[in-house]
Design a protein around this motif. Sequence first.
Motif, PDB file in Angstrom:
ATOM      1  N   GLY A   1       0.774  -1.235   0.000  1.00  0.00           N
ATOM      2  CA  GLY A   1       0.000   0.000   0.000  1.00  0.00           C
ATOM      3  C   GLY A   1       0.809   1.292   0.000  1.00  0.00           C
ATOM      4  O   GLY A   1       0.238   2.367  -0.103  1.00  0.00           O
ATOM      5  N   ARG A   2       2.136   1.177   0.108  1.00  0.00           N
ATOM      6  CA  ARG A   2       2.959   2.396   0.099  1.00  0.00           C
ATOM      7  C   ARG A   2       3.747   2.482  -1.205  1.00  0.00           C
ATOM      8  O   ARG A   2       4.254   1.479  -1.697  1.00  0.00           O
ATOM      9  N   ALA A   3       3.905   3.718  -1.700  1.00  0.00           N
ATOM     10  CA  ALA A   3       4.683   3.921  -2.920  1.00  0.00           C
ATOM     11  C   ALA A   3       6.169   3.829  -2.603  1.00  0.00           C
ATOM     12  O   ALA A   3       6.638   4.441  -1.633  1.00  0.00           O
ATOM     13  N   ILE A   4       6.905   3.059  -3.363  1.00  0.00           N
ATOM     14  CA  ILE A   4       8.353   3.019  -3.159  1.00  0.00           C
ATOM     15  C   ILE A   4       9.068   3.655  -4.347  1.00  0.00           C
ATOM     16  O   ILE A   4       8.575   3.617  -5.479  1.00  0.00           O
ATOM     17  N   VAL A   5      10.213   4.266  -4.073  1.00  0.00           N
ATOM     18  CA  VAL A   5      10.977   4.937  -5.138  1.00  0.00           C
ATOM     19  C   VAL A   5      12.199   4.119  -5.540  1.00  0.00           C
ATOM     20  O   VAL A   5      12.785   4.341  -6.593  1.00  0.00           O
ATOM     21  N   ALA A   6      12.602   3.196  -4.673  1.00  0.00           N
ATOM     22  CA  ALA A   6      13.746   2.339  -4.984  1.00  0.00           C
ATOM     23  C   ALA A   6      13.772   1.176  -4.011  1.00  0.00           C
ATOM     24  O   ALA A   6      13.021   1.143  -3.022  1.00  0.00           O
ATOM     25  N   MET A   7      14.638   0.223  -4.297  1.00  0.00           N
ATOM     26  CA  MET A   7      14.810  -0.957  -3.457  1.00  0.00           C
ATOM     27  C   MET A   7      16.307  -1.266  -3.447  1.00  0.00           C
ATOM     28  O   MET A   7      16.979  -1.092  -4.467  1.00  0.00           O
ATOM     29  N   THR A   8      16.815  -1.664  -2.278  1.00  0.00           N
ATOM     30  CA  THR A   8      18.213  -2.086  -2.247  1.00  0.00           C
ATOM     31  C   THR A   8      18.272  -3.553  -1.857  1.00  0.00           C
ATOM     32  O   THR A   8      17.669  -3.962  -0.865  1.00  0.00           O
ATOM     33  N   LEU A   9      18.978  -4.329  -2.651  1.00  0.00           N
ATOM     34  CA  LEU A   9      19.148  -5.752  -2.382  1.00  0.00           C
ATOM     35  C   LEU A   9      20.556  -5.997  -1.868  1.00  0.00           C
ATOM     36  O   LEU A   9      21.529  -5.687  -2.542  1.00  0.00           O
TER      37      LEU A   9
ATOM     38  N   LYS B   1      12.709 -16.615  -3.673  1.00  0.00           N
ATOM     39  CA  LYS B   1      11.947 -15.599  -2.937  1.00  0.00           C
ATOM     40  C   LYS B   1      11.962 -15.857  -1.431  1.00  0.00           C
ATOM     41  O   LYS B   1      11.544 -15.004  -0.655  1.00  0.00           O
ATOM     42  N   THR B   2      12.359 -17.055  -1.022  1.00  0.00           N
ATOM     43  CA  THR B   2      12.185 -17.407   0.389  1.00  0.00           C
ATOM     44  C   THR B   2      13.440 -17.961   1.047  1.00  0.00           C
ATOM     45  O   THR B   2      13.633 -17.773   2.241  1.00  0.00           O
ATOM     46  N   GLY B   3      14.290 -18.630   0.302  1.00  0.00           N
ATOM     47  CA  GLY B   3      15.410 -19.315   0.938  1.00  0.00           C
ATOM     48  C   GLY B   3      16.765 -18.725   0.623  1.00  0.00           C
ATOM     49  O   GLY B   3      17.754 -19.028   1.311  1.00  0.00           O
ATOM     50  N   ALA B   4      16.842 -17.894  -0.392  1.00  0.00           N
ATOM     51  CA  ALA B   4      18.152 -17.390  -0.818  1.00  0.00           C
ATOM     52  C   ALA B   4      18.611 -16.239   0.078  1.00  0.00           C
ATOM     53  O   ALA B   4      17.797 -15.430   0.514  1.00  0.00           O
ATOM     54  N   PRO B   5      19.887 -16.182   0.358  1.00  0.00           N
ATOM     55  CA  PRO B   5      20.412 -15.131   1.257  1.00  0.00           C
ATOM     56  C   PRO B   5      20.446 -13.746   0.608  1.00  0.00           C
ATOM     57  O   PRO B   5      21.506 -13.254   0.216  1.00  0.00           O
ATOM     58  N   PHE B   6      19.254 -13.156   0.491  1.00  0.00           N
ATOM     59  CA  PHE B   6      19.105 -11.772   0.033  1.00  0.00           C
ATOM     60  C   PHE B   6      18.267 -11.027   1.055  1.00  0.00           C
ATOM     61  O   PHE B   6      17.351 -11.619   1.653  1.00  0.00           O
ATOM     62  N   TRP B   7      18.578  -9.744   1.235  1.00  0.00           N
ATOM     63  CA  TRP B   7      17.772  -8.903   2.122  1.00  0.00           C
ATOM     64  C   TRP B   7      17.408  -7.649   1.358  1.00  0.00           C
ATOM     65  O   TRP B   7      18.241  -7.033   0.697  1.00  0.00           O
ATOM     66  N   LYS B   8      16.151  -7.274   1.507  1.00  0.00           N
ATOM     67  CA  LYS B   8      15.555  -6.241   0.680  1.00  0.00           C
ATOM     68  C   LYS B   8      15.213  -5.032   1.538  1.00  0.00           C
ATOM     69  O   LYS B   8      14.532  -5.159   2.558  1.00  0.00           O
ATOM     70  N   LYS B   9      15.669  -3.867   1.129  1.00  0.00           N
ATOM     71  CA  LYS B   9      15.298  -2.622   1.810  1.00  0.00           C
ATOM     72  C   LYS B   9      14.476  -1.790   0.839  1.00  0.00           C
ATOM     73  O   LYS B   9      14.884  -1.607  -0.317  1.00  0.00           O
ATOM     74  N   GLU B  10      13.328  -1.312   1.318  1.00  0.00           N
ATOM     75  CA  GLU B  10      12.476  -0.503   0.457  1.00  0.00           C
ATOM     76  C   GLU B  10      12.608   0.976   0.829  1.00  0.00           C
ATOM     77  O   GLU B  10      12.577   1.327   2.016  1.00  0.00           O
ATOM     78  N   HIS B  11      12.757   1.797  -0.204  1.00  0.00           N
ATOM     79  CA  HIS B  11      12.915   3.239  -0.009  1.00  0.00           C
ATOM     80  C   HIS B  11      11.626   3.934  -0.427  1.00  0.00           C
ATOM     81  O   HIS B  11      11.198   3.802  -1.575  1.00  0.00           O
ATOM     82  N   PHE B  12      11.034   4.692   0.499  1.00  0.00           N
ATOM     83  CA  PHE B  12       9.750   5.337   0.227  1.00  0.00           C
ATOM     84  C   PHE B  12       9.936   6.781  -0.220  1.00  0.00           C
ATOM     85  O   PHE B  12      11.000   7.380  -0.034  1.00  0.00           O
ATOM     86  N   ALA B  13       8.868   7.310  -0.809  1.00  0.00           N
ATOM     87  CA  ALA B  13       8.924   8.666  -1.367  1.00  0.00           C
ATOM     88  C   ALA B  13       9.253   9.692  -0.284  1.00  0.00           C
ATOM     89  O   ALA B  13       9.908  10.708  -0.548  1.00  0.00           O
ATOM     90  N   ASP B  14       8.847   9.459   0.955  1.00  0.00           N
ATOM     91  CA  ASP B  14       9.068  10.434   2.027  1.00  0.00           C
ATOM     92  C   ASP B  14      10.461  10.307   2.654  1.00  0.00           C
ATOM     93  O   ASP B  14      10.745  10.936   3.679  1.00  0.00           O
ATOM     94  N   GLY B  15      11.339   9.510   2.057  1.00  0.00           N
ATOM     95  CA  GLY B  15      12.701   9.402   2.570  1.00  0.00           C
ATOM     96  C   GLY B  15      12.888   8.243   3.530  1.00  0.00           C
ATOM     97  O   GLY B  15      14.013   7.832   3.815  1.00  0.00           O
ATOM     98  N   ASP B  16      11.793   7.736   4.022  1.00  0.00           N
ATOM     99  CA  ASP B  16      11.813   6.581   4.918  1.00  0.00           C
ATOM    100  C   ASP B  16      12.349   5.350   4.158  1.00  0.00           C
ATOM    101  O   ASP B  16      12.153   5.212   2.958  1.00  0.00           O
ATOM    102  N   ALA B  17      13.051   4.481   4.875  1.00  0.00           N
ATOM    103  CA  ALA B  17      13.524   3.228   4.270  1.00  0.00           C
ATOM    104  C   ALA B  17      13.430   2.122   5.306  1.00  0.00           C
ATOM    105  O   ALA B  17      13.872   2.304   6.440  1.00  0.00           O
ATOM    106  N   ILE B  18      12.837   1.000   4.928  1.00  0.00           N
ATOM    107  CA  ILE B  18      12.748  -0.098   5.888  1.00  0.00           C
ATOM    108  C   ILE B  18      13.149  -1.433   5.263  1.00  0.00           C
ATOM    109  O   ILE B  18      12.953  -1.678   4.079  1.00  0.00           O
ATOM    110  N   TRP B  19      13.742  -2.267   6.129  1.00  0.00           N
ATOM    111  CA  TRP B  19      14.058  -3.629   5.707  1.00  0.00           C
ATOM    112  C   TRP B  19      12.766  -4.433   5.682  1.00  0.00           C
ATOM    113  O   TRP B  19      12.021  -4.450   6.661  1.00  0.00           O
ATOM    114  N   VAL B  20      12.540  -5.097   4.581  1.00  0.00           N
ATOM    115  CA  VAL B  20      11.334  -5.908   4.434  1.00  0.00           C
ATOM    116  C   VAL B  20      11.405  -7.103   5.377  1.00  0.00           C
ATOM    117  O   VAL B  20      12.463  -7.717   5.530  1.00  0.00           O
ATOM    118  N   GLU B  21      10.276  -7.402   6.038  1.00  0.00           N
ATOM    119  CA  GLU B  21      10.243  -8.597   6.880  1.00  0.00           C
ATOM    120  C   GLU B  21       9.837  -9.815   6.063  1.00  0.00           C
ATOM    121  O   GLU B  21       9.075  -9.702   5.119  1.00  0.00           O
TER     122      GLU B  21
END
Lengths: 88, 88, 153, 153
Positions: free
Chosen positions: D45-53, D120-140
């Motif tokens: 439900g939130r707009a993201i501007v980028a993602m960091t893997l 999507k579930t077992g590989a050692p990757f971690w995803k951080k989502e960057h939101f339009a308001d500058g907020d960034a969170i690690w995806v759970e």
Amino acid sequence: MSEQPLRILYFAWLRERVGRAEETIAFAPEVASVAGLLAHLRARGEGHARAFAATAQVRAAVNQVFASPETALHPGDEVAFFPPVTGG
Amino acid sequence: MSEQPLRILYFAWLRERVGRAEETIAFAPEVASVAGLLAHLRARGEGHARAFAATAQVRAAVNQVFASPETALHPGDEVAFFPPVTGG
Amino acid sequence: MAEPRIVVAPAAFDVAGEIARLTEGRQDVGGIGCFIGTVRAESQGRAIVAMTLEHYPGMTEAALAGIAAEASARWPLLGCTLIHRVGRLLPGEAIVLVLATSAHRQAALDATGFLIDWLKTGAPFWKKEHFADGDAIWVEARETDAAQAARWR
Amino acid sequence: MAEPRIVVAPAAFDVAGEIARLTEGRQDVGGIGCFIGTVRAESQGRAIVAMTLEHYPGMTEAALAGIAAEASARWPLLGCTLIHRVGRLLPGEAIVLVLATSAHRQAALDATGFLIDWLKTGAPFWKKEHFADGDAIWVEARETDAAQAARWR
């Protein structure tokens, strides 16, 4: 006799909270398992304490293989801590 | 009153056995269903007889929609006969 | 969903270009399911040198559009492309392309599987195999293919 | 099966080129299963501007090679390619590619589904989502993803 230290890696928010991507820890009997190492690291400073507060959200790998808290550690091991993976 | 004929199409080995891809048949009460048309065509010549010998291997479409032996036919209909599809 | 793209023609297709058509300029696609069928040099133990695909012009395109509409009704697709070649094809050549896009991977993959199963079993195509010794036979419908498609009924 | 092709890198990938690697010059492939994951502009439900893997260099490649080997053991694959991008990615960009080739379509499609579920579930990757308001969170990690992958166990 000087044993090889453990090489510790942090990923994602664990890396951010600890404040570094990597460090070394002298090998000792109390860090001879993943759980022992985790308890040792948690007491190492404020960032470490914050990183390891939610143990249920922490996963580990030893020498690049997924590990459990009971997994034994040996001198020279590479131990990584990270959150549950969220790839793709 | 002259009614529009039926347009008959043949595909794959039915086309090869009949010896043509297409023909027209005058509409008449005895060809007012797919099964009736098939019986009529089978008696039309040697190639037709060979094409329609193995009725179990013959499928039909009426106006480009898969049809059954009971499907009714009307003047001007396009009726196609072909083997079970083997596409892809 | 946008109008599905349906092509039945002899020409080879451009997979990258077809993917771009479904994705370029949009940011709502999360997954692209894709299947490409290719001509094998062997069929039931015999070497083949070519294959001829015959279709029913008009009915074939309509049938493909119909199954694309059914897939869209079953899964939340954002786009769908079905391309099937006809005429003479050689071993190694691509013969059929299915693309399905969705916000999430499972819908895209499930729709792709559904569509290729149907294309292999329900679409009005007839296949003739040409063997090295000059022999050529029309392929008979396979039970396993029909069973495969029946999973979706 | 040929050695699986495993790539974990920031660079964009070339789908057509990757398909050609698995198919060119051979006539035994009957089907190519393919899945491409793309970055959506919206997350829960939130707009993201980028993602960091982020990934674990060394372990990630080894884990991908391991799952490719497992897929080859389960299905009669002729080839398999897993490419996963890392670093900063923008909405609309392709992030992951799975290719699996086989003589028959079902093996290619099933292996493709298995591999993307695991990635999507077992590989050692971690995803951080960057939101339009500058907020960034690690995806759970998501329950539904784990349930999806569990289907294969």
